[in-house]
Design a protein around this motif. Structure first.
Motif, short mmCIF file in Angstrom:
data_model
loop_
_atom_site.label_atom_id
_atom_site.label_comp_id
_atom_site.label_asym_id
_atom_site.label_seq_id
_atom_site.Cartn_x
_atom_site.Cartn_y
_atom_site.Cartn_z
N MET A 88 0.84 -1.17 0.00
CA MET A 88 0.00 0.00 0.00
C MET A 88 0.89 1.24 0.00
N ILE A 89 0.59 2.17 -0.88
CA ILE A 89 1.29 3.45 -0.88
C ILE A 89 0.48 4.42 -0.04
N ARG A 90 1.17 5.08 0.86
CA ARG A 90 0.52 6.03 1.75
C ARG A 90 1.44 7.23 1.96
N GLU A 91 0.87 8.25 2.58
CA GLU A 91 1.67 9.42 2.90
C GLU A 91 2.64 9.08 4.03
N TYR A 92 3.77 9.73 3.98
CA TYR A 92 4.81 9.60 4.99
C TYR A 92 4.30 10.03 6.37
N LYS A 93 4.74 9.32 7.39
CA LYS A 93 4.48 9.69 8.78
C LYS A 93 5.83 9.89 9.48
N THR A 94 5.86 10.75 10.47
CA THR A 94 7.09 11.03 11.20
C THR A 94 7.75 9.75 11.70
N ALA A 95 6.96 8.77 12.08
CA ALA A 95 7.49 7.51 12.59
C ALA A 95 8.26 6.73 11.52
N ASP A 96 8.11 7.09 10.25
CA ASP A 96 8.80 6.40 9.15
C ASP A 96 10.23 6.88 8.96
N LEU A 97 10.62 7.97 9.62
CA LEU A 97 11.88 8.63 9.30
C LEU A 97 13.10 7.72 9.39
N ASP A 98 13.24 6.95 10.45
CA ASP A 98 14.44 6.11 10.59
C ASP A 98 14.53 5.07 9.47
N LYS A 99 13.42 4.44 9.12
CA LYS A 99 13.44 3.44 8.05
C LYS A 99 13.70 4.11 6.71
N VAL A 100 13.08 5.26 6.45
CA VAL A 100 13.31 6.00 5.21
C VAL A 100 14.80 6.34 5.09
N MET A 101 15.40 6.80 6.18
CA MET A 101 16.81 7.18 6.14
C MET A 101 17.71 5.96 5.94
N ALA A 102 17.35 4.83 6.52
CA ALA A 102 18.14 3.61 6.31
C ALA A 102 18.09 3.19 4.84
N ILE A 103 16.90 3.26 4.24
CA ILE A 103 16.75 2.92 2.82
C ILE A 103 17.52 3.92 1.96
N TRP A 104 17.46 5.21 2.33
CA TRP A 104 18.17 6.26 1.60
C TRP A 104 19.68 6.01 1.60
N LEU A 105 20.24 5.76 2.77
CA LEU A 105 21.69 5.56 2.88
C LEU A 105 22.12 4.30 2.15
N GLU A 106 21.44 3.19 2.39
CA GLU A 106 21.79 1.93 1.73
C GLU A 106 21.65 2.06 0.21
N GLY A 107 20.57 2.67 -0.24
CA GLY A 107 20.33 2.82 -1.67
C GLY A 107 21.38 3.68 -2.34
N ASN A 108 21.77 4.77 -1.70
CA ASN A 108 22.81 5.63 -2.27
C ASN A 108 24.15 4.91 -2.34
N GLU A 109 24.51 4.21 -1.29
CA GLU A 109 25.78 3.49 -1.29
C GLU A 109 25.80 2.38 -2.35
N GLN A 110 24.68 1.72 -2.57
CA GLN A 110 24.63 0.65 -3.56
C GLN A 110 24.59 1.18 -4.99
N ALA A 111 23.81 2.23 -5.23
CA ALA A 111 23.62 2.73 -6.59
C ALA A 111 24.74 3.65 -7.05
#
Length: 150
Positions: free
Chosen positions: A1-24
């Motif tokens: 399900m696609i939904r709007e971001y919630k403040t509680a998502d920040l840590d997971k979003v940042m983990a995906i951001w960092l891992e994705g940048n390092e891989q790509a």
């Protein structure tokens, strides 16, 4: 399900951001992303974010006006339609979308081309010194009347 971001998502979003940048972006010193981590963490809530939530955040897209400031998918969920679904969500909200993609990131270039983006121009990223492409998608919104689309 696609939904709007919630403040509680920040840590997971940042983990995906960092891992994705390092891989790509193996062509960029990983310290660059680590040094910018706190800045991005502060800026993330200033964008419009949508997350793919499949019993937890598996990917996200960040949009500032009509510019895709980030599109990242957890490695285990890539090539399963998550990125496409996030771009489709952005297309529902905008008539035009723009994105910068590093020229060496051919996987991302191919992905955006497959989502009806075109290469508009090439420049050098001031922070990394790497060539990047500006890509654009003009979105056609069809109005549905009954069973017909106009």
């Amino acid at each position: 399900m696609i939904r709007e971001y919630k403040t509680a998502d920040l840590d997971k979003v940042m983990a995906i951001w960092l891992e994705g940048n390092e891989q790509a972006h193996r062509f960029i010193d990983p310290q660059f992303f680590k040094q910018n981590y706190e800045l991005v963490k502060m800026l993330i809530p200033m964008s419009t974010l949508y997350v793919q939530d499949l019993e937890g955040v598996k990917g996200f897209i960040g949009i500032t006006e009509n510019y895709i400031s980030g599109l990242f998918v957890d490695e285990a969920f890539r090539r399963q339609g998550t990125g496409k679904a996030l771009v489709e969500k952005a297309k529902q909200r905008h008539n035009e979308l723009l994105a910068h993609v590093y020229k060496k990131n051919t996987v991302a270039i191919d992905f955006f081309l497959s989502q009806d983006f075109n290469i508009v121009s090439e420049s050098i990223n001031e922070e990394t010194g790497e060539p990047e492409l500006l890509m654009r998608c003009n979105v056609e919104h069809k109005v549905k009347i009954g069973k017909c689309a106009l």
